[in-house]
Design an enzyme around this catalytic site. Sequence first.
Site: not given
Length: 259
Positions: A2-3, A59, A121, A249
């Site tokens: 989720p951004e 976020k 997670r 990233r």
Amino acid sequence: MPELLEVETYRRAAAATVGRTVAAVHAPDGWFAKRGATPEMLAAELTGARITAARRIGKLLVLDTDGPRVGLRFGMTGRIVVDGSAPIEALIYSSNGDDPGWDRFGLQFDGGGALVVRDPRRLGGVELDPDESRLGPDAAAVTVDQLREGLASSAAPLKARLLDQSRLAGLGNLLADESLWRAGLSPLRPAGALDPGELAGLHAAIGAALAVLGRRGGSHTGDLQPVRVRGGHCPRDGAELRRDQVGGRTTYWCPRHQV
DNA sequence: CCGGATGTTCACCT
DNA sequence: GAGGTGAACATCCG
């Protein structure tokens, strides 16, 4: 996660709980309680509290109450479930995201209903009274001047700065790549070295990426998304995309038009 | 089987 | 101090 776009969807779902009073707190996972909070503290401080607002900064989802504020983070696979239904049915990395064993935190309300964070997670978390000052301006509302400030006097790669939540809150890996691709800017450019035209273009590209991807349904609906594979080609000019690590990233970008 | 994946935090380098 | 790297978390997918 989720951004920003997904968390905004979660915020709208959470808004349905405004006005309700917490009857019970479900906090089975001590690891999920962050920044000094414990399951016992969450239960003690939130039971009996009334939700007064659901806000989002970047976020971070903040539930205001007549007691402490509640900060919710969703990591990469966290979702919110309000009154038994999730606003986003399937996240890419959790096709089977509906195992109640993955409920890491929940609020049950007087009169029924519940708000649950389900996160396979466990990369997300819950905290009390989050320090909102650690976040920069929200990417969905940032002004050009604020963006300039956030990027100023830094030799760090542009993309690394865009991902720095204390400079600009809300962009994740996919939205950052999509925004830079739309702006025609290399992710490797020194962040503080954009000229006024490039800065304005980046500001517009971030706004366009949020608007378009938001309309399409989320951060994973970008023009770049289908070609984020080794050997993928730029949808704009056909050049083979580069795949680099930037800001820690994986980054896909077009060496032809992103300069 | 192995490597990576929409994220954050922290320890440890340079 | 500023940046970078790798680890940790746990599950799924190619």
